[in-house]
Each structure stands twice: as C-alpha cells, then as structure tokens.
Scaffold this active site. Structure first.
Site, PDB file in Angstrom:
ATOM      1  N   MET A 154       0.841  -1.205   0.000  1.00 34.50           N
ATOM      2  CA  MET A 154       0.000   0.000   0.000  1.00 34.50           C
ATOM      3  C   MET A 154       0.873   1.251   0.000  1.00 34.50           C
ATOM      4  O   MET A 154       0.738   2.136   0.831  1.00 34.50           O
ATOM      5  CB  MET A 154      -0.951  -0.050   1.206  1.00 34.50           C
ATOM      6  CG  MET A 154      -2.144   0.886   1.137  1.00 34.50           C
ATOM      7  SD  MET A 154      -3.097   0.800  -0.369  1.00 34.50           S
ATOM      8  CE  MET A 154      -4.696   0.233   0.223  1.00 34.50           C
ATOM      9  N   GLY A 155       1.774   1.309  -0.984  1.00 38.80           N
ATOM     10  CA  GLY A 155       2.545   2.545  -1.198  1.00 38.80           C
ATOM     11  C   GLY A 155       1.712   3.480  -2.066  1.00 38.80           C
ATOM     12  O   GLY A 155       0.484   3.334  -2.152  1.00 38.80           O
ATOM     13  N   ILE A 157       1.428   3.737  -5.261  1.00 35.10           N
ATOM     14  CA  ILE A 157       0.720   3.088  -6.375  1.00 35.10           C
ATOM     15  C   ILE A 157      -0.456   2.264  -5.839  1.00 35.10           C
ATOM     16  O   ILE A 157      -1.561   2.307  -6.394  1.00 35.10           O
ATOM     17  CB  ILE A 157       1.690   2.231  -7.226  1.00 35.10           C
ATOM     18  CG1 ILE A 157       2.716   3.164  -7.901  1.00 35.10           C
ATOM     19  CG2 ILE A 157       0.946   1.414  -8.273  1.00 35.10           C
ATOM     20  CD1 ILE A 157       3.868   2.477  -8.608  1.00 35.10           C
ATOM     21  N   ARG A 237       6.810  -6.402  -8.896  1.00 31.25           N
ATOM     22  CA  ARG A 237       8.008  -6.990  -9.484  1.00 31.25           C
ATOM     23  C   ARG A 237       7.809  -8.495  -9.616  1.00 31.25           C
ATOM     24  O   ARG A 237       7.211  -9.139  -8.737  1.00 31.25           O
ATOM     25  CB  ARG A 237       9.235  -6.729  -8.608  1.00 31.25           C
ATOM     26  CG  ARG A 237       9.845  -5.354  -8.772  1.00 31.25           C
ATOM     27  CD  ARG A 237      10.506  -5.142 -10.140  1.00 31.25           C
ATOM     28  NE  ARG A 237      11.087  -3.834 -10.293  1.00 31.25           N
ATOM     29  CZ  ARG A 237      10.457  -2.761 -10.811  1.00 31.25           C
ATOM     30  NH1 ARG A 237       9.210  -2.852 -11.229  1.00 31.25           N
ATOM     31  NH2 ARG A 237      11.075  -1.607 -10.942  1.00 31.25           N
ATOM     32  N   GLU A 266      12.587 -11.037 -17.624  1.00 29.91           N
ATOM     33  CA  GLU A 266      12.109 -10.051 -18.595  1.00 29.91           C
ATOM     34  C   GLU A 266      13.224  -9.763 -19.584  1.00 29.91           C
ATOM     35  O   GLU A 266      14.358  -9.538 -19.154  1.00 29.91           O
ATOM     36  CB  GLU A 266      11.684  -8.757 -17.894  1.00 29.91           C
ATOM     37  CG  GLU A 266      10.493  -8.960 -16.979  1.00 29.91           C
ATOM     38  CD  GLU A 266      10.020  -7.674 -16.282  1.00 29.91           C
ATOM     39  OE1 GLU A 266      10.545  -6.587 -16.622  1.00 29.91           O
ATOM     40  OE2 GLU A 266       9.143  -7.763 -15.427  1.00 29.91           O
ATOM     41  N   HIS A 285       5.722  -5.190 -19.101  1.00 27.70           N
ATOM     42  CA  HIS A 285       6.215  -4.187 -18.146  1.00 27.70           C
ATOM     43  C   HIS A 285       5.951  -2.756 -18.661  1.00 27.70           C
ATOM     44  O   HIS A 285       6.873  -1.969 -18.862  1.00 27.70           O
ATOM     45  CB  HIS A 285       7.712  -4.403 -17.862  1.00 27.70           C
ATOM     46  CG  HIS A 285       8.151  -3.862 -16.533  1.00 27.70           C
ATOM     47  ND1 HIS A 285       9.116  -4.411 -15.759  1.00 27.70           N
ATOM     48  CD2 HIS A 285       7.726  -2.762 -15.849  1.00 27.70           C
ATOM     49  CE1 HIS A 285       9.287  -3.699 -14.664  1.00 27.70           C
ATOM     50  NE2 HIS A 285       8.437  -2.678 -14.700  1.00 27.70           N
TER      51      HIS A 285
END
Ligand code: DGY
Length: 320
Positions: A154-155, A157, A237, A266, A285
């Site tokens: 819950m940052g 973003i 991530r 990736e 991404h």
C-alpha cells in the site's frame, strides 16, 4: 570534464539538456539494451549515468566507475541497483517516484478488468472468426463491482489503485509492511494479515517492490490459500511471485486467472507456459508507459543529473 552515459535512445530534447553540461555517450537504440561490455567501458569515464531497469549496478559496475557521481534510474523501483554499495562508493542514486503513480495505477486497473472480463481472449475469439452468435455465457467473466479486493503493497501506487477501485464500490483490504492510516481513513481500506488477504480476496493486486521481505512472497502455500475464483494481478516486481507455483495454481484450478505486467525473467522466455494459458494475460512491463509519464520520468532523471553534477542535492534520492 567527464562523460554522461545514457543507456537508451531518448528524444533529442532531453539529450540536448545534458549536452549543455558535458559530453554525452548515448546508446542510440530505444529497444535493445546497451551491451554490458560497452556499458562497463563507458562507465570508466563517466561522471553520471542515466540507466533503465535493464542495467544491473553491482560490484563489477561500480568498480568500473571511478569518477561516477550519480546513477539516475528511470524507474521508481531500484532492485537493479546495489544501493548500499553505490553509497559506499559515494555515488548518489535517484529514482522516479510520484510522476508515474497514476499511470501505473491505471495500468493495474486496466489489467484487472482485462482479466476479469476476458478481454484478450474475447478479442482473439473475434479475430479467429469464432463469433457465430450471441450466447448467454459466451466469454462470461467476473465483476469488479463490489468485489473484495486485496492490495499487497500500500505505497503510492497501491493507494492510487485503491482510489480508483472506490469507483467500483470494491471492498478494499490491504497488507503492507506498515499500516497506512490515510488509506484506512480516506479509502476505507481494511488492514489485514497476509493470510486473511489471501483467503478472503476475490482479486489480489500486488504492487509491492522487490525486497528481501517480498521475494517469493506469493509461493505455493500462498496460492493454495487463495479462493478458487480469485484473480491475481502483479504490477510490482516479478520475483515477488514464485512463477512455478503460479503456473501450478492456474493449471490445478487453485485460482481463476492472472494478469502480469512484470515477470521473473524479462523479456519473457517464449517457452514460458504462462504464454499458452488462456487465463493468463501478460503485458511487457508497461505500467508507467504513457507518453506524458515517460517524458516526466526522463526529465526527472535529467534534472537529477544536472543538480548532482552542479554539486546540489537531487530531487528524488534513493536513501540507503
Ligand atoms: C518502475 O518504475 O519501477 C516501473 O516498474 C517501470 O515502469
């Protein structure tokens, strides 16, 4: 005088700003990373480098860079950089927080809806000429409306995702390293244990960065605890998820579907079984990929380089 390395082709308007202060070595390709040997060689003369997530800043890179003052990472995440070691070398590390928050949250919600309403599968169905008639349950999916959504991380973003989900009248719960009273008060998000989040969510949206604590957090046991009807979304991530466990969970019907903007490897290996699964939507991404936001991220890297080379504090330092 030194050299400023820019490891991807970016528009001239940004390069010109850097050329006004020093010589620029630009890797003139937007889609292929600068080869490692060229990067290491360039570092030997560099005072600043503007990098993307494709470059690993490890001991070898830092030892190759005796004059480096700043590493400006064109991303909010910085798991590609050994920040502690960079600080030990007296090198400033910067990232691009804030400017990408809303754009990344929009991708998170788009991906969630795409998976829930089977948009990619539906589009292929039409393209393949399979659309013969209207049918009661043709490509029927799940509602986000009033669903129980668990946000892991819950940052900024995570909060921006939660704000958007309020429009869907979703019941939001979250799990995070620390509690966020603003998310609880403004968004009505309920803080729960990781176990409760896994067991009760119809949708789980992971926005967490990669740290020692989050690595492999979504493992076999975690997927086993989720609802069979659950949809798992990852815009954080790739390495936060044990991908084999996710593939197993999808194959065994332990969860309903997934949507991934980030992967362990990736670009994705084309042999990855996820690519063959109808209930897995994979995008490359592109969380922060709107034109305006990418411009802002590049400008922020340029501003940080200008400031540090002029002997000032950068705007967005990564603290150790
Ligand atoms: C970030 O900024 O960390 C994103 O993952 C890159 O778009």
């Amino acid at each position: 005088m030194g050299k400023i390395i820019v490891t991807r082709k970016v528009p001239d308007k940004f390069i010109e700003q850097l050329e006004a202060i020093d010589t620029v070595e630009l890797w003139d390709d937007a889609y292929t990373p600068m080869p490692r040997d060229k990067f290491l060689k360039a570092l030997s003369e560099a005072t600043a480098c503007f990098i993307t997530l494709s470059e690993q800043i490890d001991e070898e890179a830092l030892n190759a860079a005796p004059n480096l003052k700043i590493i400006a990472n064109m991303a909010v995440g910085f798991d590609n950089i050994d920040v502690q070691l960079a600080h030990d070398h007296n090198i400033v590390v910067t990232n691009t927080p804030d400017v990408l928050t809303e754009t990344t949250a929009e991708l998170g919600v788009s991906l969630t809806l795409s998976v829930a309403r089977r948009i990619v599968e539906a589009e292929r169905y039409v393209q393949e000429g399979k659309w013969q008639s209207w049918s009661p349950y043709l490509l029927a999916g799940k509602d986000l409306y009033r669903a129980k959504v668990g946000i892991f991380g819950m940052g900024d973003i995570g909060k921006a995702v939660a704000r958007r989900l309020k429009g869907f009248e979703a019941n939001i719960m979250y799990h995070n390293r620390s509690r966020h009273s603003d998310a609880e008060e403004e968004l009505g998000a309920l803080y729960v244990s990781f176990d409760t989040l896994l067991k009760n969510s119809d949708f789980i949206i992971c926005t967490a960065p990669l740290t020692e604590e989050t690595k492999d957090k979504f493992d076999k046991q975690a997927f086993e605890k989720m609802k069979k009807e659950a949809i798992f979304i990852n815009i954080g991530r790739g390495a936060v998820v044990d991908e084999e466990a996710l593939i197993h969970a999808l194959n065994e019907g332990q969860i309903w579907a997934c949507g991934l903007d980030v992967l362990r490897e990736e670009p994705i290996n084309m042999a990855n079984p996820l690519l063959k699964m109808k209930n897995a939507v994979i995008v490359p991404h592109i969380g922060s990929a709107s034109i305006v936001t990418r411009d802002r991220m590049i400008q922020l890297c340029v501003d940080n380089i200008k400031l540090v080379l002029a002997g000032h504090e950068p705007l967005t330092p990564v603290r150790g």
